[in-house]
Design an enzyme around this catalytic site. Structure first.
Site, PDB file in Angstrom:
ATOM      1  N   HIS A 105       0.796  -1.230   0.000  1.00 34.00           N
ATOM      2  CA  HIS A 105       0.000   0.000   0.000  1.00 34.00           C
ATOM      3  C   HIS A 105       0.832   1.285   0.000  1.00 34.00           C
ATOM      4  CE1 HIS A 105      -4.444   1.117   1.095  1.00 34.00           C
ATOM      5  NE2 HIS A 105      -4.013   1.759   0.041  1.00 34.00           N
ATOM      6  N   ASP A 153     -10.033  -0.552   3.788  1.00 37.77           N
ATOM      7  CA  ASP A 153      -8.844  -1.117   4.432  1.00 37.77           C
ATOM      8  C   ASP A 153      -9.164  -1.534   5.867  1.00 37.77           C
ATOM      9  OD1 ASP A 153      -6.148  -1.549   5.271  1.00 37.77           O
ATOM     10  OD2 ASP A 153      -5.431   0.112   4.028  1.00 37.77           O
ATOM     11  N   HIS A 194      -6.895  -1.244   7.977  1.00 39.16           N
ATOM     12  CA  HIS A 194      -5.989  -0.327   8.685  1.00 39.16           C
ATOM     13  C   HIS A 194      -6.274   1.117   8.272  1.00 39.16           C
ATOM     14  CE1 HIS A 194      -3.932  -4.238   7.967  1.00 39.16           C
ATOM     15  NE2 HIS A 194      -3.667  -4.130   9.266  1.00 39.16           N
ATOM     16  N   ASP A 219      -3.626   3.324   7.928  1.00 39.67           N
ATOM     17  CA  ASP A 219      -2.420   3.749   7.205  1.00 39.67           C
ATOM     18  C   ASP A 219      -2.105   5.221   7.432  1.00 39.67           C
ATOM     19  OD1 ASP A 219      -2.243   1.137   6.419  1.00 39.67           O
ATOM     20  OD2 ASP A 219      -2.942   1.462   4.371  1.00 39.67           O
ATOM     21  N   HIS A 228       4.168   1.079   4.286  1.00 44.90           N
ATOM     22  CA  HIS A 228       2.786   0.803   3.840  1.00 44.90           C
ATOM     23  C   HIS A 228       1.755   1.133   4.929  1.00 44.90           C
ATOM     24  CE1 HIS A 228       1.825  -3.610   5.298  1.00 44.90           C
ATOM     25  NE2 HIS A 228       2.463  -2.935   6.209  1.00 44.90           N
ATOM     26  N   ASP A 276      -7.370  -1.806  -0.317  1.00 46.95           N
ATOM     27  CA  ASP A 276      -6.409  -2.761   0.246  1.00 46.95           C
ATOM     28  C   ASP A 276      -7.184  -4.066   0.421  1.00 46.95           C
ATOM     29  OD1 ASP A 276      -4.874  -4.263   2.087  1.00 46.95           O
ATOM     30  OD2 ASP A 276      -4.052  -2.448   3.020  1.00 46.95           O
ATOM     31  N   ASP A 309      -6.830  -6.407   2.257  1.00 48.32           N
ATOM     32  CA  ASP A 309      -7.040  -6.832   3.645  1.00 48.32           C
ATOM     33  C   ASP A 309      -8.240  -6.140   4.286  1.00 48.32           C
ATOM     34  OD1 ASP A 309      -6.223  -4.379   4.914  1.00 48.32           O
ATOM     35  OD2 ASP A 309      -4.137  -5.037   4.971  1.00 48.32           O
ATOM     36  N   GLU A 331      -1.838  -4.857  -2.093  1.00 45.55           N
ATOM     37  CA  GLU A 331      -1.541  -5.864  -1.066  1.00 45.55           C
ATOM     38  C   GLU A 331      -1.896  -7.293  -1.463  1.00 45.55           C
ATOM     39  OE1 GLU A 331       0.144  -5.431   1.873  1.00 45.55           O
ATOM     40  OE2 GLU A 331       0.294  -3.230   1.881  1.00 45.55           O
TER      41      GLU A 331
HETATM   42  N1  LIG Z   1      -1.343  -1.253   4.069  1.00 47.93           N
HETATM   43  C1  LIG Z   1      -1.286  -2.039   5.122  1.00 47.93           C
HETATM   44  N2  LIG Z   1      -1.580  -3.311   5.027  1.00 47.93           N
HETATM   45  N3  LIG Z   1      -0.887  -1.497   6.272  1.00 47.93           N
HETATM   46  C2  LIG Z   1      -0.729  -2.216   7.487  1.00 47.93           C
HETATM   47  C3  LIG Z   1      -0.200  -1.332   8.575  1.00 47.93           C
HETATM   48  C4  LIG Z   1      -0.052  -2.056   9.880  1.00 47.93           C
HETATM   49  C5  LIG Z   1       0.369  -1.176  11.048  1.00 47.93           C
HETATM   50  N4  LIG Z   1      -0.635  -0.191  11.346  1.00 47.93           N
HETATM   51  C6  LIG Z   1       1.700  -0.495  10.750  1.00 47.93           C
HETATM   52  O1  LIG Z   1       1.745   0.695  10.628  1.00 47.93           O
HETATM   53  O2  LIG Z   1       2.696  -1.154  10.644  1.00 47.93           O
HETATM   54 MN   LIG Z   2      -3.525  -0.422   3.625  1.00 50.48          MN
HETATM   55 MN   LIG Z   3      -4.466  -2.894   5.336  1.00 51.68          MN
END
Ligand SMILES: NC(=[NH2+])NCCC[C@H](N)C(=O)O
Ligand SMILES: [Mn+2]
Ligand SMILES: [Mn+2]
Length: 301
Positions: A100, A123, A125, A127, A140, A228, A230, A273
């Site tokens: 990402h 997502d 998350h 991010d 990411h 994303d 996920d 991702e």
């Molecule tokens: N694009 C993603 N899958 N991001 C996941 C981030 C996970 C976590 N919040 C981090 O900053 O490490």
């Molecule tokens: Mn993401």
């Molecule tokens: Mn994510």
């Protein structure tokens, strides 16, 4: 339905995080038949191929809070230039990751053309980490923060302007893993978030209706979807590096894509991702392509 001139850009990078394999995402998505699928709907599709991503690490000092910084800057800059060029040709940019972190480049390419761009961030998350708040050092986890102007100066200033987007024009959908620093930023910056709680409680129909109405009210001049994989529950998309249980279902995701299509507001999209090494028989890329079907106008009957 609006027939589009779509330009596909693949970004085979895994520099934004630590698990290898997500650089093969663009191949997996192509293998899942994306071009044929979009053409069958009636769109004109030009596949620009992949951005060149160097396999040799630069001999830079390692910053534990910004892993592979130099490489991410290079990829983001190249991607931003490519997205910019696609828009100059009045074509619709469709970007495949890669992790990402590539959204830094995509939004840098979009931000010059759209002065009031809306962004839907689909997502698990947020991010929204910065070098100060990151629990992992993985870039990411930072692209949304970078795009609103927060983070490492060289990431924030790609293509020499910042910020790329306004925090009030961002809507996160599907969040269920938010770090403490991110939570603070969400409040402070007035970023709209529909967590899994709201999706459970209101249903995806209401969430998307509200989200689209909100962006319309803000008079956005374009709408970017950053999806994303996920964001979906790992039951449906197992091939991702940072899976979080309790996610959006397959049907809810199709509905969200269909409603985005119906809105007629979408002007660019990216799917990120997809990691074929962690996947089961290309399931995750297949889901990405199925969702693109709905996003770009397929209907069931
Ligand atoms: N694009 C993603 N899958 N991001 C996941 C981030 C996970 C976590 N919040 C981090 O900053 O490490
Ligand atoms: Mn993401
Ligand atoms: Mn994510």
């Amino acid at each position: 339905m609006n027939k589009l001139d779509i330009s596909i850009i693949g970004v085979p990078t895994d520099y934004g995080q630590a698990r290898r394999g997500v650089d093969m995402g663009p191949s997996a998505i192509r293998y899942a038949g994306v071009v044929e699928r979009l053409e069958a709907i009636g769109h004109k599709v030009q596949d620009l191929g992949d951005i060149r991503v160097s396999q040799t690490l630069k001999n830079a000092a390692v910053d534990e809070k910004l892993l592979n910084l130099e490489e991410v800057i290079d990829v983001s800059t190249a991607l931003a230039n490519n997205v910019h060029a696609v828009l100059e040709q009045k074509r619709f940019p469709l970007v495949f990751g890669g992790d990402h972190s590539i959204a830094i480049g995509t939004l840098a390419g979009l931000g010059e053309h759209y002065k009031n761009l809306g962004v839907i961030w689909y997502d698990a998350h947020a991010d929204l980490n910065t070098p100060e708040t990151t629990p992992s050092g993985n870039i990411h986890g930072m692209p949304l923060a970078v795009s609103i102007g927060l983070g490492h100066e060289r990431l924030v200033r790609i293509r020499d302007f910042a910020p790329k987007i306004k925090p009030e024009n961002v809507i996160i959908i599907g969040a269920r893993s938010v770090d403490p620093g991110e939570r603070e930023l969400i409040r402070q910056q007035g970023i709209k978030v529909y967590t899994m709680h709201e999706i459970d409680r209101l249903g995806m129909t209401r969430v998307m209706e509200d989200a689209l109405a909100y962006l319309k009210e803000r008079n956005v001049d374009g709408l970017h979807l950053s999806l994303d994989l996920d964001g979906l529950d790992p039951l449906y998309t197992p091939g991702v590096g940072t899976p979080v249980p309790g996610g959006i279902t397959y049907r809810e995701s199709h509905l969200a894509m269909e409603m985005l299509q119906e809105s007629g507001m979408l002007t660019s999209a990216e799917f990120v991702e997809v990691n074929p090494i962690l996947d089961e028989k290309n399931t995750t890329a297949n889901v990405a392509v199925a969702l693109m079907g709905s996003l770009f106008g397929e209907t069931l009957v």
